[in-house]
Design an enzyme around this catalytic site. Structure first.
Site, mmCIF file in Angstrom:
data_model
loop_
_atom_site.group_PDB
_atom_site.id
_atom_site.type_symbol
_atom_site.label_atom_id
_atom_site.label_comp_id
_atom_site.label_asym_id
_atom_site.label_seq_id
_atom_site.Cartn_x
_atom_site.Cartn_y
_atom_site.Cartn_z
ATOM 1 N N ASN A 139 0.806 -1.223 0.000
ATOM 2 C CA ASN A 139 0.000 0.000 0.000
ATOM 3 C C ASN A 139 0.842 1.276 0.000
ATOM 4 O O ASN A 139 0.317 2.351 -0.276
ATOM 5 C CB ASN A 139 -0.909 -0.020 1.233
ATOM 6 C CG ASN A 139 -1.622 1.288 1.443
ATOM 7 O OD1 ASN A 139 -2.619 1.590 0.786
ATOM 8 N ND2 ASN A 139 -1.110 2.105 2.367
ATOM 9 N N TYR A 175 1.925 11.109 -10.410
ATOM 10 C CA TYR A 175 1.168 10.225 -9.525
ATOM 11 C C TYR A 175 0.177 9.377 -10.318
ATOM 12 O O TYR A 175 0.134 8.147 -10.163
ATOM 13 C CB TYR A 175 0.425 11.035 -8.467
ATOM 14 C CG TYR A 175 -0.509 10.192 -7.634
ATOM 15 C CD1 TYR A 175 -0.016 9.392 -6.603
ATOM 16 C CD2 TYR A 175 -1.885 10.165 -7.885
ATOM 17 C CE1 TYR A 175 -0.857 8.597 -5.846
ATOM 18 C CE2 TYR A 175 -2.735 9.377 -7.130
ATOM 19 C CZ TYR A 175 -2.212 8.590 -6.116
ATOM 20 O OH TYR A 175 -3.055 7.795 -5.380
ATOM 21 N N LYS A 204 0.052 5.212 -10.852
ATOM 22 C CA LYS A 204 -1.080 4.350 -10.505
ATOM 23 C C LYS A 204 -1.597 3.591 -11.724
ATOM 24 O O LYS A 204 -2.075 2.450 -11.594
ATOM 25 C CB LYS A 204 -2.186 5.180 -9.861
ATOM 26 C CG LYS A 204 -1.835 5.687 -8.463
ATOM 27 C CD LYS A 204 -1.559 4.534 -7.491
ATOM 28 C CE LYS A 204 -1.291 5.025 -6.077
ATOM 29 N NZ LYS A 204 -1.135 3.928 -5.109
#
Length: 261
Positions: free
Chosen positions: A86, A151, A155
């Site tokens: 995570n 970012y 992802k």
């Protein structure tokens, strides 16, 4: 006895979704090894030990191979039943205005460190033909992230990687699940310097609910879970809306100064 319990590693577990994932594991009876790059990981451990499970901590930089090695060594050879990868880092503002070292840190944390950790623990699981892997991706990976470009791209990589790895392991007893939340109530937007953006100021999903959905999906061996009905709509729309349009829409959410007063 402690050594009869299942064993889980949770990264980015000092706050937010990671801490809530660790809580889910503790409630389910997993002993824990939790990691983060800040001292708050020790406070998290105190909270988690109240569930009656063993909780070990590692404060380490998971953006580096050395940091990942340190985490794996802390497992002391104990078989890992569940890896919840995570750890992640965000960064707002225009790419050309960002400090490149900070932008690279996003890639090293979200992509390189995650890949190395999954490679190390995943190989151990593959040899045993047993284990569960949860990777925290994001619905941000479906959208070109204007003013959050690195970012969102990181992802997108994780989302894609999760599905590919799952397919490669299809004939084994090792499962891979991708948790794809939307904007969630955590420290993420403060740390990414995005509190003055529309998305930073908007109402967000509850981290505990997001984590529970991800944990349940992992335990059921599901391939992916998008949390929240709005996020499900957004992810579905991303498959048909042109990328240029998506990038323009994201600008309205993430450009500095877009937060409503």
């Amino acid at each position: 006895m402690t050594d009869q319990r299942s064993f889980a590693i949770v990264t980015g577990a000092s706050t937010g979704i990671g801490l809530e994932l660790a809580r889910c594991c503790a409630k389910a009876g997993f002993d824990l090894l939790i990691a983060a790059d800040e001292p708050a990981i020790e406070t998290a451990a105190i909270d988690l030990r109240a569930s009656g499970v063993s909780v070990e901590t590692v404060q380490t930089d998971l953006a580096t191979e050395e940091g990942v090695n340190r985490l794996c060594e802390a497992a002391k050879g104990r078989p890992v039943d569940a890896l919840l990868a995570n750890a992640g880092r965000g960064l707002g503002h225009s790419f050309l205005d960002q400090n490149f070292a900070e932008a690279r840190k996003v890639v090293d944390t979200n992509v390189v460190g995650t890949l190395y950790l999954v490679h190390r623990i995943g190989n151990e699981m593959s040899r045993r033909n047993s284990g569960r892997i949860l990777i925290t991706g994001s619905i941000a990976g479906f959208t070109p992230g204007s003013f959050q470009a690195v970012y969102n791209a990181s992802k997108a990589f994780l989302n894609s990687f999760s599905f590919a790895l799952r397919e490669e392991l299809r004939d084994s007893a090792v499962t891979v699940t991708c948790l794809m939340p939307g904007a969630t109530e955590t420290d993420f937007f403060r740390r990414a310097d995005m509190l003055d953006t529309a998305v930073g100021a908007a109402e967000k999903d509850d981290a505990g609910e997001v984590a529970q959905l991800g944990f349940d999906a992992m335990m059921c061996g599901e391939g992916d879970v998008v949390t929240g009905w709005k996020n499900k709509v957004m992810s579905a729309a991303a498959n048909v809306v042109p990328s240029g349009t998506l990038a323009s829409q994201h600008r309205k959410m993430a450009e500095p100064g877009t937060a409503k007063s």
